[in-house]
Write a protein that holds these residues in place. Structure first.
Motif, mmCIF file in Angstrom:
data_model
loop_
_atom_site.group_PDB
_atom_site.id
_atom_site.type_symbol
_atom_site.label_atom_id
_atom_site.label_comp_id
_atom_site.label_asym_id
_atom_site.label_seq_id
_atom_site.Cartn_x
_atom_site.Cartn_y
_atom_site.Cartn_z
ATOM 1 N N GLU A 36 0.840 -1.208 0.000
ATOM 2 C CA GLU A 36 0.000 0.000 0.000
ATOM 3 C C GLU A 36 0.881 1.267 0.000
ATOM 4 O O GLU A 36 0.571 2.247 -0.664
ATOM 5 N N ASP A 37 1.972 1.221 0.751
ATOM 6 C CA ASP A 37 2.896 2.355 0.778
ATOM 7 C C ASP A 37 4.318 1.809 0.559
ATOM 8 O O ASP A 37 5.053 1.542 1.514
ATOM 9 N N PRO A 59 16.392 11.544 5.505
ATOM 10 C CA PRO A 59 15.538 11.479 4.325
ATOM 11 C C PRO A 59 15.780 12.718 3.460
ATOM 12 O O PRO A 59 15.772 13.837 3.987
ATOM 13 N N ASN A 60 16.036 12.512 2.182
ATOM 14 C CA ASN A 60 16.151 13.650 1.276
ATOM 15 C C ASN A 60 14.735 13.988 0.808
ATOM 16 O O ASN A 60 14.073 13.183 0.142
ATOM 17 N N ILE A 61 14.292 15.209 1.169
ATOM 18 C CA ILE A 61 12.873 15.572 1.016
ATOM 19 C C ILE A 61 12.415 15.524 -0.445
ATOM 20 O O ILE A 61 11.261 15.204 -0.725
ATOM 21 N N ALA A 62 13.324 15.786 -1.383
ATOM 22 C CA ALA A 62 12.946 15.782 -2.809
ATOM 23 C C ALA A 62 12.279 14.466 -3.208
ATOM 24 O O ALA A 62 11.311 14.455 -3.976
ATOM 25 N N PHE A 63 12.802 13.363 -2.676
ATOM 26 C CA PHE A 63 12.297 12.048 -3.078
ATOM 27 C C PHE A 63 10.854 11.838 -2.609
ATOM 28 O O PHE A 63 10.136 11.027 -3.178
ATOM 29 N N TYR A 64 10.446 12.560 -1.580
ATOM 30 C CA TYR A 64 9.087 12.431 -1.027
ATOM 31 C C TYR A 64 8.165 13.468 -1.661
ATOM 32 O O TYR A 64 7.045 13.146 -2.086
ATOM 33 N N GLU A 65 8.658 14.703 -1.761
ATOM 34 C CA GLU A 65 7.879 15.780 -2.400
ATOM 35 C C GLU A 65 7.471 15.396 -3.812
ATOM 36 O O GLU A 65 6.381 15.727 -4.266
ATOM 37 N N ALA A 66 8.355 14.691 -4.494
ATOM 38 C CA ALA A 66 8.105 14.332 -5.896
ATOM 39 C C ALA A 66 6.879 13.426 -6.045
ATOM 40 O O ALA A 66 6.330 13.295 -7.139
ATOM 41 N N LEU A 67 6.429 12.826 -4.942
ATOM 42 C CA LEU A 67 5.283 11.914 -4.998
ATOM 43 C C LEU A 67 3.985 12.590 -4.549
ATOM 44 O O LEU A 67 2.952 11.928 -4.389
ATOM 45 N N GLY A 68 4.047 13.902 -4.274
ATOM 46 C CA GLY A 68 2.829 14.617 -3.862
ATOM 47 C C GLY A 68 2.417 14.261 -2.442
ATOM 48 O O GLY A 68 3.244 13.814 -1.638
ATOM 49 N N PRO A 69 1.113 14.440 -2.113
ATOM 50 C CA PRO A 69 0.644 14.226 -0.727
ATOM 51 C C PRO A 69 1.007 12.850 -0.175
ATOM 52 O O PRO A 69 1.330 12.708 1.003
ATOM 53 N N LYS A 70 0.985 11.833 -1.026
ATOM 54 C CA LYS A 70 1.316 10.477 -0.564
ATOM 55 C C LYS A 70 2.781 10.391 -0.104
ATOM 56 O O LYS A 70 3.109 9.691 0.847
ATOM 57 N N GLY A 71 3.631 11.152 -0.787
ATOM 58 C CA GLY A 71 5.058 11.189 -0.417
ATOM 59 C C GLY A 71 5.249 11.810 0.966
ATOM 60 O O GLY A 71 6.050 11.317 1.768
#
Ligand SMILES: O=C(O)c1cc(=O)[nH]c(=O)n1[C@@H]1O[C@H](COP(=O)(O)O)[C@@H](O)[C@H]1O
Length: 272
Positions: A36-37, A59-71
């Motif tokens: 699921e995640d 955690p490098n934030i870019a990798f999470y931001e790039a996925l939108g709210p789910k990131g």
């Protein structure tokens, strides 16, 4: 977390390893994509398998931001999952006019309770100071970075023949202390690390660039270590993508352990 506690953790684990959670859906093992995640499933396994060798996760934030709210959701779950005695770094490289920096600080220190954030110094004192107003939180200021482009500006000579990174080091030490300010110094900089250390003898350095970028851990320790270690050495891809199969956690553990063993040796040799 204060400096004394951080150094205590380093001594206890005989490690100054920071593991970079640069989690990329295109690189994680394919079998996780049905979770699921998938990002959190990957991070959870990495944390489970490496926490006894790591004193920090980044955690490098870019990798999470790039996925939108789910990131952002995966990032929050990851942060909540990291054991509380391990230092956390939001690698966000923020910095803006004062009132905006204050909100970036609130986002990462209050909404998300990270211990620290990477900040760019380019906009000067009023862009950095708002991050330094939070008790027990740290700014990690870019000084001499690991990438090729660091030569474009950071080493240019300024007044009195000093390179720009040296001005950053000298000036910013008037804004914070060695208890709330660290510096980013790339592992690929070799002997230059000694120059940075002589300009900031007491501060911790976050040192990315070993592993995938080819920096030498031995040189980093030799030129950068001080009496309270003073180093958090990061490896991201070299650890988390050691395998793209079902054994990725175990392989990450082996890579982390290898670095920890080497670090234990350098702590013995250079930390005095
Ligand atoms: O601030 C950083 O963490 C950083 C600064 C720098 O000078 N060089 C650098 O590589 N980084 C980050 O450190 C990590 C290095 O990743 P690996 O090369 O995969 O170990 C990435 O998240 C980079 O964004």
């Amino acid at each position: 977390m204060d400096k004394k506690t951080l150094f205590g953790n380093i001594q206890k684990k005989e490690s100054f390893l920071c593991i970079g959670l640069d989690t990329d859906l295109g690189k994680i093992p394919q079998h996780l994509l049905k979770e699921e995640d998938p990002v959190f499933a990957f991070n959870k396994e990495i944390i489970d398998k490496t926490a006894d060798f790591a004193v920090a996760y980044k955690p490098n934030i870019a990798f999470y931001e790039a996925l939108g709210p789910k990131g952002w959701e995966s990032l929050q779950k990851t942060l909540d999952y990291i054991p509380k005695d391990i230092f956390t770094i939001a690698d966000a490289k923020r910095g803006d006019i004062g009132n905006t920096s204050k909100l970036y600080a609130k986002a990462f220190f209050e909404q998300m309770e990270f211990d620290s954030i990477t900040v760019a110094p380019y906009m000067g004192k009023d862009s950095v100071s708002p991050f330094l107003e939070f008790e027990d939180k740290w700014v990690i200021l870019l000084a001499l970075t690991s990438n090729e482009g660091s030569k474009d500006f950071q080493v240019l000579e300024t007044e009195g023949g000093k390179p720009l990174f040296q001005q950053v080091l000298e000036k910013s030490q008037q804004w914070g202390t060695d208890n709330n300010l660290m510096y980013v110094v790339g592992a690929t900089r070799g002997e230059k690390i000694a120059e940075v250390r002589s300009n900031a003898p007491e501060h911790f350095f976050l040192v990315p660039g070993v592993g995938a970028q080819g920096g030498s851990l031995e040189e980093v320790a030799k030129y950068g270590m001080n009496k309270s270690c003073g180093l958090l050495v990061n490896s991201s891809r070299g650890i988390i993508y050691a395998s793209d199969g079902k054994d990725f956690g175990d392989q990450a553990r082996l890579e982390a352990k290898k670095l920890q063993k080497e670090m234990a040796k350098y702590l013995e040799r250079y930390c005095r």
